[in-house]
Design a protein around this motif. Sequence first.
Motif, mmCIF file in Angstrom:
data_model
loop_
_atom_site.group_PDB
_atom_site.id
_atom_site.type_symbol
_atom_site.label_atom_id
_atom_site.label_comp_id
_atom_site.label_asym_id
_atom_site.label_seq_id
_atom_site.Cartn_x
_atom_site.Cartn_y
_atom_site.Cartn_z
ATOM 1 N N ASN A 44 0.829 -1.371 0.114
ATOM 2 C CA ASN A 44 0.128 -0.058 0.058
ATOM 3 C C ASN A 44 0.764 1.371 -0.116
ATOM 4 O OD1 ASN A 44 -2.306 -1.331 -0.130
ATOM 5 N ND2 ASN A 44 -2.469 -1.710 2.113
ATOM 6 N N ARG A 45 1.874 1.235 -0.754
ATOM 7 C CA ARG A 45 2.907 2.133 -0.727
ATOM 8 C C ARG A 45 3.343 2.619 -2.253
ATOM 9 N NH1 ARG A 45 8.538 3.538 -0.439
ATOM 10 N NH2 ARG A 45 8.867 5.157 1.134
ATOM 11 N N ILE A 46 3.445 3.716 -2.732
ATOM 12 C CA ILE A 46 3.842 4.051 -4.088
ATOM 13 C C ILE A 46 5.157 5.002 -4.080
ATOM 14 C CG2 ILE A 46 3.172 5.262 -6.228
ATOM 15 C CD1 ILE A 46 0.139 4.779 -5.312
ATOM 16 N N SER A 47 6.131 4.519 -4.661
ATOM 17 C CA SER A 47 7.485 5.360 -5.147
ATOM 18 C C SER A 47 7.321 6.041 -6.113
ATOM 19 C CB SER A 47 8.672 4.178 -5.086
ATOM 20 O OG SER A 47 9.563 5.276 -4.712
ATOM 21 N N ALA A 48 8.429 6.702 -6.639
ATOM 22 C CA ALA A 48 8.181 7.711 -7.865
ATOM 23 C C ALA A 48 7.957 6.983 -9.288
ATOM 24 C CB ALA A 48 9.217 8.575 -8.179
ATOM 25 N N TYR A 49 8.783 5.905 -9.427
ATOM 26 C CA TYR A 49 8.818 5.270 -10.623
ATOM 27 C C TYR A 49 8.373 3.756 -10.840
ATOM 28 C CZ TYR A 49 11.584 9.387 -11.610
ATOM 29 O OH TYR A 49 12.107 10.666 -11.825
ATOM 30 N N LYS A 50 7.492 3.623 -11.723
ATOM 31 C CA LYS A 50 6.846 2.307 -11.884
ATOM 32 C C LYS A 50 7.703 1.164 -12.502
ATOM 33 C CE LYS A 50 2.831 -0.291 -13.583
ATOM 34 N NZ LYS A 50 1.493 -0.121 -13.883
ATOM 35 N N ILE A 51 7.776 0.081 -11.919
ATOM 36 C CA ILE A 51 8.487 -0.851 -12.512
ATOM 37 C C ILE A 51 7.775 -1.953 -13.277
ATOM 38 C CG2 ILE A 51 10.250 -2.928 -11.927
ATOM 39 C CD1 ILE A 51 10.574 -1.689 -9.022
ATOM 40 N N SER A 52 6.707 -2.367 -12.643
ATOM 41 C CA SER A 52 5.601 -3.402 -13.177
ATOM 42 C C SER A 52 4.270 -3.750 -12.800
ATOM 43 C CB SER A 52 6.333 -4.752 -13.614
ATOM 44 O OG SER A 52 6.373 -5.659 -12.416
ATOM 45 N N ASP A 53 3.565 -3.940 -13.446
ATOM 46 C CA ASP A 53 2.308 -4.526 -12.684
ATOM 47 C C ASP A 53 2.514 -5.709 -12.075
ATOM 48 O OD1 ASP A 53 0.471 -2.859 -13.963
ATOM 49 O OD2 ASP A 53 0.423 -3.868 -15.746
ATOM 50 N N LEU A 54 1.683 -6.008 -10.763
ATOM 51 C CA LEU A 54 1.679 -7.111 -9.904
ATOM 52 C C LEU A 54 1.599 -8.620 -10.484
ATOM 53 C CD1 LEU A 54 -0.181 -5.764 -6.725
ATOM 54 C CD2 LEU A 54 2.361 -5.953 -6.782
ATOM 55 N N ASN A 55 1.040 -8.697 -11.508
ATOM 56 C CA ASN A 55 0.683 -9.968 -12.527
ATOM 57 C C ASN A 55 1.800 -10.096 -13.203
ATOM 58 O OD1 ASN A 55 0.380 -8.349 -14.670
ATOM 59 N ND2 ASN A 55 -1.896 -8.812 -14.968
ATOM 60 N N GLN A 56 2.910 -9.604 -13.345
ATOM 61 C CA GLN A 56 3.704 -9.955 -14.018
ATOM 62 C C GLN A 56 5.221 -10.372 -13.267
ATOM 63 O OE1 GLN A 56 4.279 -5.540 -15.607
ATOM 64 N NE2 GLN A 56 4.596 -6.682 -17.587
ATOM 65 N N VAL A 57 4.899 -10.559 -12.187
ATOM 66 C CA VAL A 57 5.758 -11.430 -11.211
ATOM 67 C C VAL A 57 5.398 -12.714 -10.634
ATOM 68 C CG1 VAL A 57 6.607 -8.953 -10.321
ATOM 69 C CG2 VAL A 57 5.070 -10.550 -8.904
ATOM 70 N N THR A 58 6.518 -13.545 -10.402
ATOM 71 C CA THR A 58 5.953 -15.018 -9.917
ATOM 72 C C THR A 58 5.613 -14.894 -8.657
ATOM 73 O OG1 THR A 58 7.882 -15.574 -11.563
ATOM 74 C CG2 THR A 58 7.310 -17.310 -9.837
ATOM 75 N N GLY A 59 6.300 -14.077 -7.780
ATOM 76 C CA GLY A 59 5.706 -13.806 -6.468
ATOM 77 C C GLY A 59 6.488 -12.676 -5.589
ATOM 78 N N ILE A 60 5.829 -12.360 -4.514
ATOM 79 C CA ILE A 60 6.243 -11.521 -3.640
ATOM 80 C C ILE A 60 6.732 -12.218 -2.372
ATOM 81 C CG2 ILE A 60 6.027 -9.267 -2.370
ATOM 82 C CD1 ILE A 60 4.124 -8.361 -4.453
#
Length: 195
Positions: free
Chosen positions: A155-171
């Motif tokens: 629930n935190r946003i930093s300045a520059y987007k890396i990717s959408d969440l559905n593009q990762v295998t896991g957090i």
Amino acid sequence: MQGAANKDYFYNEKKNFYLSEKKEMARVAASLVRPGSTIFLGTSTTTNLMAQRLTSANLTVVTNSLDVMNVLSQHSDYNLVIIGGNYIKSARTIEGMTSLEQISKLHFTQAFLGANGIDLEFGLSTSSDIEANSKSAVMKNSSEVYYLCEPAKFNRISAYKISDLNQVTGIITDASLDADIRATYSKLCRIISEV
């Protein structure tokens, strides 16, 4: 966007934040590495701890992190590949056009990265455009992508987007993550806190 932008700290300021949580995340992440893999370890205080816990044999480890390089340079069994480019002192990372060119010519079995923010709508974010670009490039060339993020980054946003969440295998996060937050984010990506 649901999160709010918060202060981003320099690497040396962050390394002692949430230390016990980071150690547990590092242990979980290291346990996911398979022998014989080619892995990318990005620059973050948690991936540095992960490097200290790697036990899988016959790894090729690619990194742009000065600290990961220092840890793994003592490991005689690993093929260590250092990404070149411009050294960013505040983040203890090597970034830039040279880095992107090298990353584009490599493939990773698994990548382990850090982020400054995780938001349902904005996705994963970081504090600089050059870091966001290199992380995106690593993701593009990885079969599996894991982000190591303590619960405070949800629930935190930093300045520059890396990717959408559905593009990762896991957090990979700590078990103390709020159950409601876990349930909400699990709809978009796998949340891992134990193995």
